[in-house]
Write a protein that holds these residues in place. Structure first.
Motif, mmCIF file in Angstrom:
data_model
loop_
_atom_site.group_PDB
_atom_site.id
_atom_site.type_symbol
_atom_site.label_atom_id
_atom_site.label_comp_id
_atom_site.label_asym_id
_atom_site.label_seq_id
_atom_site.Cartn_x
_atom_site.Cartn_y
_atom_site.Cartn_z
ATOM 1 N N LYS A 135 -16.595 6.084 -0.520
ATOM 2 C CA LYS A 135 -15.430 5.344 -1.009
ATOM 3 C C LYS A 135 -14.139 5.889 -0.410
ATOM 4 N N PHE B 181 -7.665 -3.171 0.540
ATOM 5 C CA PHE B 181 -7.138 -1.826 0.321
ATOM 6 C C PHE B 181 -7.118 -1.488 -1.155
ATOM 7 N N TRP B 182 -6.592 -2.403 -1.992
ATOM 8 C CA TRP B 182 -6.510 -2.119 -3.419
ATOM 9 C C TRP B 182 -7.890 -2.104 -4.065
ATOM 10 N N ARG C 205 -6.851 1.272 4.861
ATOM 11 C CA ARG C 205 -5.433 1.502 5.151
ATOM 12 C C ARG C 205 -5.130 1.226 6.619
ATOM 13 N N GLN D 59 -1.617 7.833 0.533
ATOM 14 C CA GLN D 59 -2.752 8.427 -0.154
ATOM 15 C C GLN D 59 -2.388 9.835 -0.583
ATOM 16 N N GLU E 21 -11.234 5.261 -7.422
ATOM 17 C CA GLU E 21 -10.879 5.703 -8.763
ATOM 18 C C GLU E 21 -12.094 5.697 -9.679
ATOM 19 N N ALA F 208 0.828 -1.200 0.000
ATOM 20 C CA ALA F 208 0.000 0.000 0.000
ATOM 21 C C ALA F 208 0.859 1.245 0.000
ATOM 22 N N LYS G 113 -9.267 1.238 -3.220
ATOM 23 C CA LYS G 113 -8.620 2.251 -4.066
ATOM 24 C C LYS G 113 -9.213 2.239 -5.470
ATOM 25 N N LEU H 52 -11.607 3.763 1.990
ATOM 26 C CA LEU H 52 -10.178 3.609 1.693
ATOM 27 C C LEU H 52 -9.334 3.934 2.922
ATOM 28 N N GLN H 53 -9.706 4.991 3.651
ATOM 29 C CA GLN H 53 -8.976 5.316 4.876
ATOM 30 C C GLN H 53 -9.068 4.176 5.886
#
Length: 446
Positions: free
Chosen positions: A368, A431-432, A376, A257, A439, A254, A435, A372-373
Motif C-alpha cells: 500500500k 491517490f486518495w 502521487r 506524504q 490508513e 494531494a 491513501k 501510494l508513492q
C-alpha cells in the motif's frame, strides 16, 4: 412582549431562509460526515457491536457458576402393578436409595394411592472454582476478540466509504467535464454551421462535429446512471435510505506524504486488529487447554438438601441432609490425554497463525505504501498533461476562429483535453483511495 414578537418573526422567517438555501448546499455531503454516519448507522458495524454485547452477557453468565446451584425436584407417581409388600431388614444398606433408618423387620406395604417426593438441593462448587475461573478468563478473551473484530469492521467500512466517495467524486467530475464538452461542442457546431454557409469548412467536418456531440451526450447518460448507482451504494454503506440525494464535496489536492515506510510498519504492528486478535486467539487456546487439563481434578461440592415425602410410609415426611459430594472418573481409557494433546496442538496452530498475520500485514503495508508513492507520481504527470492539453485547445480554438485551423484540429485538441481531464480525475481519486488503503493497512479507524 418584545420576546414574543421576536419568536413569531423567527418562526415565520426560518422556513423562508431554509428555502432560500441552494439545493446543492443543503445536500452537500463531506467525506467526514459520510464516515461518521457510516460508523454510527452501518448495519454490519451495528452487528459487530451487538456481538460484543452478546459476549458481555455470556461472561456474566459464566461468573454465576461460582455461586451455589439451587434445584427443586418434584415427582408424583401412581402404582400400576399389583400391590406388593416389601420386608426391610433394619440397618441393611441399599434397601432404600437414601440413608433412612428403618426399624428391624418392618413391612412396607404399598397401596394405589399417589405418592410424591419433593426435593430441594443446594450445591456449592469447591474444587470446581479453579476451572470456573479459567472459563471466566477465556470468555473475557472472547469478549476482547469481539472488540477487535468490531475495530476491523469499522476500518473496513471506513475504507469502503472513502473508496465509494472518491469514485462518486471521479464520476461527478467526469460528468461535469462532459457537460462542459457538450457546451463546447454545441458552440463548435454553431460556428461550423455558419462557416459551412460561408464555404470555409467542409460538410464532412460539420458532420464529424455533430457525431462527436452525439457521443458526448450519450456519455452523459452513461455517467448519470453510473453516478446514481454509486450514490445508492454509499447510502447503503451509511445505513440510510438508498434514494437520499446528495452531492459530494471535492477533496483537496494531494498533500505531501508525512511518514516513512518504517513508521508505517510499526504503526500497523501496534494498531492492526488482526495482530491483536491473533494474540488473543493464542490466549483463548491456552485457556481452553488449561480447562481440559483441570478435568483431572475431582469435582468436590458442598451440598445441602431437604426432602418431603407423601404416602411413602414408613419413610419420614421431612428429611434434611448436609455433606460433601465428590465425582471423579479415575479411568477414561486415555480420552482426556488425547483431548489434551489436541488442545496443545491448537495452541501451536494459533501461534503459527499469529506469526503469519504479522508477515502478511507487513507485506500489505509495504504494498500500500509503494502504491501510494506511484499514485502521487501519476498524479503529477497527469496534472502536467492536463495543463498542456488545456493550453493546446485554447491555441487551436483561437486559430480556428482566425481561419488558420480546421474543425478536425479543434476536435483532436478537445479529445486530448477530455482524456487529460479524465486521467487527472482518475489519478486524483486513485491517490486518495491509495491513501485510504494505507490508513487501513496501518490500523487507522478514520
Amino acid at each position: 412582549m418584545w420576546l414574543f414578537f421576536c419568536f413569531i418573526w423567527l418562526t415565520l422567517t426560518a422556513p423562508a431562509w431554509a428555502q432560500s438555501q441552494p439545493p446543492a448546499a443543503r445536500n452537500l455531503l463531506t467525506l467526514e460526515e459520510a464516515v461518521n454516519t457510516a460508523l454510527q448507522d452501518n448495519r454490519q458495524v451495528k452487528n459487530a457491536a451487538l456481538e460484543i454485547s452478546k459476549s458481555e452477557h455470556m461472561l456474566a453468565a459464566v461468573r454465576t457458576r461460582r455461586l451455589p446451584n439451587f434445584e427443586i425436584i418434584v415427582g408424583e407417581n401412581w402404582l400400576l402393578t399389583p400391590q406388593p409388600n416389601f420386608n426391610a431388614i433394619g440397618g441393611a444398606p441399599g434397601v432404600l436409595p437414601i440413608p433412612i433408618p428403618i426399624p428391624s423387620a418392618t413391612d412396607i406395604v404399598s397401596n394405589r394411592q399417589p405418592t410424591a417426593l419433593m426435593t430441594g438441593l443446594m450445591a456449592q462448587p469447591l474444587s470446581q472454582q479453579y476451572r470456573i475461573g479459567l472459563n471466566i478468563s477465556m470468555h473475557g478473551v472472547m469478549r476482547d476478540i469481539a472488540r477487535e473484530q468490531l475495530r476491523a469492521k469499522r476500518q473496513t467500512v471506513v475504507d469502503d466509504v472513502k473508496r465509494t466517495y472518491f469514485n462518486i467524486l471521479q464520476t461527478q467530475s467526469s460528468l461535469e467535464s462532459t457537460e462542459e464538452d457538450i457546451k463546447f461542442l454545441r458552440e463548435l457546431n454553431r460556428l461550423s454551421s455558419r462557416y459551412l454557409k460561408e464555404k470555409t469548412v467542409l460538410k464532412s467536418e460539420l458532420l464529424e462535429a455533430q457525431a462527436r456531440l452525439a457521443q458526448q451526450e450519450q456519455q452523459q447518460i452513461v455517467l448519470h446512471n453510473q453516478l446514481a448507482t454509486q450514490k445508492e451504494q454509499l447510502n447503503d454503506l451509511m445505513g440510510r435510505n438508498i434514494l437520499t440525494e446528495f452531492r459530494v464535496n471535492p477533496v483537496p489536492e494531494a498533500t505531501a506524504q508525512g511518514n516513512d515506510l518504517g513508521e508505517a510498519r510499526n504503526r500497523a504492528l501496534q494498531q492492526r486488529p488482526e495482530i491483536r486478535e491473533a494474540k488473543l486467539r493464542i490466549s483463548q487456546a491456552e485457556y481452553d487447554r488449561w480447562i481440559k487439563q483441570s478435568e483431572y481434578i475431582p469435582d468436590i461440592s458442598f451440598i445441602a438438601s431437604y426432602v418431603r415425602t407423601v404416602n411413602l410410609s414408613p419413610v419420614p415426611e421431612n428429611l434434611g441432609f448436609a455433606g460433601f459430594l465428590m465425582t471423579w472418573e479415575p479411568f477414561d481409557w486415555g480420552r482426556k490425554r488425547h483431548e489434551l494433546a489436541s488442545k496443545t496442538q491448537t495452541v501451536a496452530q494459533t501461534q503459527n497463525a499469529a506469526r503469519d498475520s504479522e508477515s502478511k500485514i507487513i507485506i500489505d503495508v509495504d504494498s500500500k505504501f509503494r502504491h501510494l508513492q506511484a499514485s502521487r507520481g501519476q498524479l503529477r504527470a497527469s496534472s502536467a498533461t492536463q495543463a498542456a492539453a488545456r493550453e493546446k485547445l485554447k491555441e487551436t480554438m483561437d486559430a480556428f476562429e482566425n481561419g488558420t485551423a480546421l474543425v478536425k484540429d479543434v476536435l483532436e485538441a478537445q479529445t486530448r483535453l477530455a482524456q487529460a481531464n479524465s486521467e487527472y480525475q482518475k489519478s486524483l481519486s486513485g491517490f486518495w483511495a491509495a491513501k485510504a488503503d494505507l490508513e487501513k493497512a496501518t490500523g487507522e479507524e478514520k
